[in-house]
Each structure stands twice: as structure tokens, then as C-alpha cells.
Design an enzyme around this catalytic site. Structure first.
Site, PDB file in Angstrom:
ATOM      1  N   HIS A 103       2.330   5.289  -4.873  1.00 35.69           N
ATOM      2  CA  HIS A 103       3.674   5.822  -5.060  1.00 35.69           C
ATOM      3  C   HIS A 103       4.325   6.151  -3.724  1.00 35.69           C
ATOM      4  O   HIS A 103       5.360   6.805  -3.680  1.00 35.69           O
ATOM      5  CB  HIS A 103       3.637   7.070  -5.953  1.00 35.69           C
ATOM      6  CG  HIS A 103       3.350   6.761  -7.401  1.00 35.69           C
ATOM      7  ND1 HIS A 103       2.080   6.449  -7.851  1.00 35.69           N
ATOM      8  CD2 HIS A 103       4.170   6.686  -8.471  1.00 35.69           C
ATOM      9  CE1 HIS A 103       2.129   6.213  -9.153  1.00 35.69           C
ATOM     10  NE2 HIS A 103       3.384   6.346  -9.552  1.00 35.69           N
ATOM     11  N   ASP A 109      -6.280   4.744  -0.069  1.00 36.85           N
ATOM     12  CA  ASP A 109      -6.351   6.165   0.226  1.00 36.85           C
ATOM     13  C   ASP A 109      -6.586   6.292   1.713  1.00 36.85           C
ATOM     14  O   ASP A 109      -7.488   5.658   2.264  1.00 36.85           O
ATOM     15  CB  ASP A 109      -7.436   6.883  -0.572  1.00 36.85           C
ATOM     16  CG  ASP A 109      -7.149   8.376  -0.596  1.00 36.85           C
ATOM     17  OD1 ASP A 109      -6.109   8.772  -1.160  1.00 36.85           O
ATOM     18  OD2 ASP A 109      -7.942   9.144  -0.034  1.00 36.85           O
TER      19      ASP A 109
HETATM   20  O1  LIG Z   1      -0.155   4.231   8.304  1.00 37.88           O
HETATM   21  C1  LIG Z   1       0.107   5.443   8.252  1.00 37.88           C
HETATM   22  N1  LIG Z   1       1.012   6.006   9.065  1.00 37.88           N
HETATM   23  C2  LIG Z   1       1.331   7.307   9.021  1.00 37.88           C
HETATM   24  N2  LIG Z   1       0.802   8.160   8.132  1.00 37.88           N
HETATM   25  C3  LIG Z   1      -0.116   7.662   7.290  1.00 37.88           C
HETATM   26  C4  LIG Z   1      -0.495   6.307   7.301  1.00 37.88           C
HETATM   27  N3  LIG Z   1      -1.404   6.085   6.335  1.00 37.88           N
HETATM   28  C5  LIG Z   1      -1.594   7.266   5.750  1.00 37.88           C
HETATM   29  N4  LIG Z   1      -0.803   8.218   6.315  1.00 37.88           N
HETATM   30  C6  LIG Z   1      -0.706   9.640   5.923  1.00 37.88           C
HETATM   31  C7  LIG Z   1       0.541   9.900   5.133  1.00 37.88           C
HETATM   32  C8  LIG Z   1       0.105   9.821   3.713  1.00 37.88           C
HETATM   33  O2  LIG Z   1       0.895  10.614   2.858  1.00 37.88           O
HETATM   34  C9  LIG Z   1      -1.330  10.322   3.778  1.00 37.88           C
HETATM   35  C10 LIG Z   1      -2.187   9.577   2.788  1.00 37.88           C
HETATM   36  O3  LIG Z   1      -2.269  10.214   1.548  1.00 37.88           O
HETATM   37  P1  LIG Z   1      -2.590   9.317   0.252  1.00 37.88           P
HETATM   38  O4  LIG Z   1      -2.896  10.200  -0.881  1.00 37.88           O
HETATM   39  O5  LIG Z   1      -3.575   8.267   0.606  1.00 37.88           O
HETATM   40  O6  LIG Z   1      -1.230   8.565   0.021  1.00 37.88           O
HETATM   41  P2  LIG Z   1       0.101   9.026  -0.687  1.00 37.88           P
HETATM   42  O7  LIG Z   1      -0.147  10.245  -1.536  1.00 37.88           O
HETATM   43  O8  LIG Z   1       1.148   9.160   0.330  1.00 37.88           O
HETATM   44  O9  LIG Z   1       0.455   7.791  -1.615  1.00 37.88           O
HETATM   45  P3  LIG Z   1      -0.432   7.220  -2.850  1.00 37.88           P
HETATM   46  O10 LIG Z   1      -1.583   8.163  -3.038  1.00 37.88           O
HETATM   47  O11 LIG Z   1       0.471   7.167  -4.018  1.00 37.88           O
HETATM   48  O12 LIG Z   1      -0.872   5.856  -2.426  1.00 37.88           O
HETATM   49  O13 LIG Z   1      -1.788   9.967   5.076  1.00 37.88           O
HETATM   50 MG   LIG Z   2      -1.728  10.359  -2.741  1.00 37.55          MG
END
Ligand SMILES: O=c1nc[nH]c2c1ncn2[C@H]1C[C@H](O)[C@@H](COP(=O)(O)OP(=O)(O)OP(=O)(O)O)O1
Ligand SMILES: [Mg+2]
Length: 214
Positions: A14, A74
Site C-alpha cells: 500500500h 518488507d
Molecule cells: O527504498 C526505500 N527508501 C526510503 N525508505 C524506505 C525504502 N524502503 C523502505 N523504506 C522505509 C519507508 C517504509 O515506510 C518503511 C518500510 O515499511 P514497510 O512496512 O515495509 O512498508 P510500508 O508500510 O510503507 O508499505 P507496505 O507494508 O504496504 O508494503 O521503510
Molecule cells: Mg507496512
């Protein structure tokens, strides 16, 4: 190990920044990709204590909801001077009371935590971005791919490209942050390339080599 047997895949995320990056990585491979966000799938609770557990929770929820193979990510920022924090809680550090996210605030929290520990010199601010991609099928089978990229937390934040913590992450061997890179530069990889740069592109390359190539 199971090969991907469809040309349609669900991106079990998301996060708009991540969805865009995975779409860019997957695009040249001839898949049609739809995201869990677009499909209005409910966001599962990320109750795991490892990247692998949370990646599996997200990919399995999407595979079951869609009936299609689903690829989750993740990820997080692991900082040595903070004993690995924020790590799996990287997104939580950006959360406000009302549930919205503020990455400027999150980067300030990181900087304050480092300053409180007296970590000022670049060599005291080593860190890595970690991405675990999980490909899950509706029958519950999963495959995991991990990618990491070493770097330094810089202050102040620099650059307006990318998302999340990109403006404070400077990969080893570069003098610009992910926030100052185009997304092609941040990926550092196209199909067939031997090397990738970002944590996500490194994990994605493993996914391609394992689940797509003969
Ligand atoms: O390339 C990146 N460049 C900058 N920041 C990043 C990157 N990759 C992860 N991040 C940081 C922001 C993200 O909010 C968190 C992961 O948290 P995470 O739970 O895996 O993702 P999320 O909640 O944003 O989206 P979702 O779980 O729906 O895939 O680490
Ligand atoms: Mg997440």
C-alpha cells in the site's frame, strides 16, 4: 523452489513509492502488475518481528484475496549505532497519532537518536537498507528474497526524489543520497545486469534469477 507460472502478479503493498519502484523493476519483464492498494485489499497487521515474517503476512494475505501470485516487500533502515533500530519498525517511526505518516519527522527522530548517542562522524553512522521480497501463491507456498545495501545516515536530508528515508541514506561509495538519485540510478539494475544498487533491486534480481529464469 517454484517458478512463477502466470503473467499477472499482484504487488502486495500500500506504499505508493514502493509500488512505483516494483512496477519499474517488473515492467521490462512483460508482466502485468496490479497493486493491493489499487484493488482495495485490506492492509494486514504486520505483527512479525522479522522482515521475513512481515513479508510473508502481506504476500499471503494478497495471494488469498486475489487468487493470484503476490509479491510483497518488507523493508527498513537498520542503523548500527541504534542497535539495529528502526529496523522492522521503520514505518512505525513515521506514524503520527492519527495514523498518517510524516517522514520528515521520522528522519528527525533518527537524527536525534544518533545525536543522543554521540554518533556524529560518518563512520559512527553506518547503516543498511534491507528489503525482503516474498512471493506467495494462493495455496500458501512462499519464496523469499533478501537484498541489502550498506550506507551512512547523513544530516541534513538531501534530495527530493524517491520516498521515505531516501534523503538521509547515502550508499557506500557514492557522494549523493538516494533522494538525489533518479529511480534508475537508485535501482542500478536492468534485466540482465550483473549488479544492482538498492536493497529492493538487489532482492528483485534474486527473485528474477530464482523464479523467472529457466
Ligand atoms: O527504498 C526505500 N527508501 C526510503 N525508505 C524506505 C525504502 N524502503 C523502505 N523504506 C522505509 C519507508 C517504509 O515506510 C518503511 C518500510 O515499511 P514497510 O512496512 O515495509 O512498508 P510500508 O508500510 O510503507 O508499505 P507496505 O507494508 O504496504 O508494503 O521503510
Ligand atoms: Mg507496512
Amino acid at each position: 523452489m517454484r517458478k512463477l507460472d502466470t503473467k499477472t502478479i499482484i504487488v502486495a503493498s500500500h506504499n505508493a513509492g514502493k509500488i512505483r519502484e516494483i512496477a519499474e523493476l517488473i515492467g521490462p519483464l512483460g508482466f502485468s502488475a496490479k497493486s493491493a492498494a489499487e484493488l482495495k485489499f485490506e492492509e494486514p497487521e504486520e505483527t512479525g518481528t522479522t522482515f521475513e515474517e512481515n513479508a510473508a503476512i502481506k504476500a499471503l494475505a494478497s495471494a488469498r484475496a486475489s487468487g493470484l501470485p503476490s509479491l510483497s516487500d518488507d523493508s527498513g533502515l537498520v542503523i548500527d549505532a541504534l542497535d539495529g533500530a528502526p529496523g522492522v519498525y521503520t514505518a512505525n517511526w513515521a506514524e503520527r497519532e492519527d495514523g498518517s505518516r510524516d517522514f520528515q519527522m521520522a528522519m528527525e527522530k533518527v537524527e536525534k537518536a544518533l545525536a543522543d548517542r554521540g554518533a556524529i562522524k560518518p563512520e559512527e553512522r553506518s547503516c543498511r537498507f534491507v528489503s525482503v521480497l516474498c512471493l506467495a501463491w494462493p495455496d500458501g507456498h512462499t519464496e523469499m528474497f533478501r537484498g541489502e545495501v550498506e550506507g551512512t545516515v547523513v544530516w541534513p536530508p538531501r534530495g527530493t526524489q524517491g520516498f521515505g528515508y531516501d534523503p538521509v541514506f547515502q550508499p557506500q561509495g557514492y557522494d549523493i543520497t538516494f533522494g538525489e538519485m533518479s529511480s534508475d540510478q537508485k535501482h542500478g539494475w536492468r534485466p540482465g545486469d550483473a549488479e544492482a544498487l538498492s536493497h529492493r533491486a538487489r532482492a528483485f534480481k534474486r527473485f528474477v534469477e530464482t523464479c523467472l529464469e529457466a
